[in-house]
Design an enzyme around this catalytic site. Structure first.
Site, PDB file in Angstrom:
ATOM      1  CG  HIS A  61       6.168  68.477   7.816  1.00 44.18           C
ATOM      2  ND1 HIS A  61       7.192  68.026   8.622  1.00 44.18           N
ATOM      3  CD2 HIS A  61       5.172  68.852   8.663  1.00 44.18           C
ATOM      4  CE1 HIS A  61       6.828  68.134   9.888  1.00 44.18           C
ATOM      5  NE2 HIS A  61       5.605  68.645   9.945  1.00 44.18           N
ATOM      6  CB  CYS A  74      13.252  59.880   7.901  1.00 48.00           C
ATOM      7  SG  CYS A  74      12.140  61.256   7.551  1.00 48.00           S
TER       8      CYS A  74
HETATM    9  P1  5GP Z   1       4.537  68.691  12.898  1.00 48.94           P
HETATM   10  O1  5GP Z   1       3.970  68.742  14.290  1.00 48.94           O
HETATM   11  O2  5GP Z   1       5.864  67.968  12.868  1.00 48.94           O
HETATM   12  O3  5GP Z   1       4.588  70.020  12.200  1.00 48.94           O
HETATM   13  O4  5GP Z   1       3.495  67.846  12.046  1.00 48.94           O
HETATM   14  C1  5GP Z   1       3.611  66.488  11.825  1.00 48.94           C
HETATM   15  C2  5GP Z   1       2.317  66.049  11.161  1.00 48.94           C
HETATM   16  O5  5GP Z   1       2.527  64.774  10.590  1.00 48.94           O
HETATM   17  C3  5GP Z   1       1.142  65.912  12.126  1.00 48.94           C
HETATM   18  O6  5GP Z   1       0.080  66.757  11.696  1.00 48.94           O
HETATM   19  C4  5GP Z   1       0.783  64.426  12.069  1.00 48.94           C
HETATM   20  O7  5GP Z   1      -0.615  64.203  12.135  1.00 48.94           O
HETATM   21  C5  5GP Z   1       1.365  64.006  10.741  1.00 48.94           C
HETATM   22  N1  5GP Z   1       1.801  62.627  10.669  1.00 48.94           N
HETATM   23  C6  5GP Z   1       2.621  62.002  11.562  1.00 48.94           C
HETATM   24  N2  5GP Z   1       2.841  60.738  11.173  1.00 48.94           N
HETATM   25  C7  5GP Z   1       2.153  60.560  10.020  1.00 48.94           C
HETATM   26  C8  5GP Z   1       2.001  59.441   9.145  1.00 48.94           C
HETATM   27  O8  5GP Z   1       2.537  58.348   9.354  1.00 48.94           O
HETATM   28  N3  5GP Z   1       1.209  59.618   8.055  1.00 48.94           N
HETATM   29  C9  5GP Z   1       0.601  60.817   7.793  1.00 48.94           C
HETATM   30  N4  5GP Z   1      -0.158  60.880   6.693  1.00 48.94           N
HETATM   31  N5  5GP Z   1       0.727  61.893   8.590  1.00 48.94           N
HETATM   32  C10 5GP Z   1       1.497  61.753   9.693  1.00 48.94           C
HETATM   33 ZN    ZN Z   2      13.248  62.181   5.818  1.00 49.73          ZN
END
Ligand code: 5GP
Ligand code: ZN
Length: 114
Positions: A100, A4
């Protein structure tokens, strides 16, 4: 959870721009920001989404919200306003399956969301 990405970020095995940490929470800048302020807040414990958080862990959700409020204050956007987003499962567009909250601010938001 070895595979993860957010567990690895919380464990500092993958670098991030950390903005807040306590015993249970970790917050860091989103790698692909959608607003001038775009912070992700996660519990250190792995839960795939809100759907998988047990009732016994509901306090964690309050702590995440209070931490988001504190960070909004620290970033100077509390008074003008900000948005907290919790994408959950497929239709929301959730991409990373470690729960998150997004904290977004620093610009005027639109409604309804896409
Ligand atoms: P979701 O679409 O799952 O709600 O949001 C996932 C968020 O995680 C996205 O806004 C994406 O830019 C961010 N994200 C994905 N991988 C990484 C990472 O490796 N580092 C950081 N800082 N943000 C990430
Ligand atoms: Zn996790």
């Amino acid at each position: 959870m070895e595979d993860c990405i957010f567990c690895q970020i919380a464990a500092r095995k993958i670098p991030s721009k950390m903005v807040y940490e306590d015993d249970a929470l970790f917050a860091f800048e989103d790698i692909n920001p959608k607003a001038p302020v775009h912070i992700l807040l996660i519990p250190k414990a792995h839960h795939a989404s809100l759907n998988e958080v047990p009732d016994s862990e509901s306090g964690l959700l309050g702590r995440l919200l209070m931490a988001a409020r504190k960070i909004a204050g620290d970033k100077g956007i509390a008074a003008q306003g900000y948005r907290i987003v919790l994408n959950t499962a497929r239709d929301s567009g959730q991409d990373v399956f470690h729960i998150h909250f997004h904290l977004l601010g620093g610009r005027r938001m639109t409604w309804p969301p896409g």
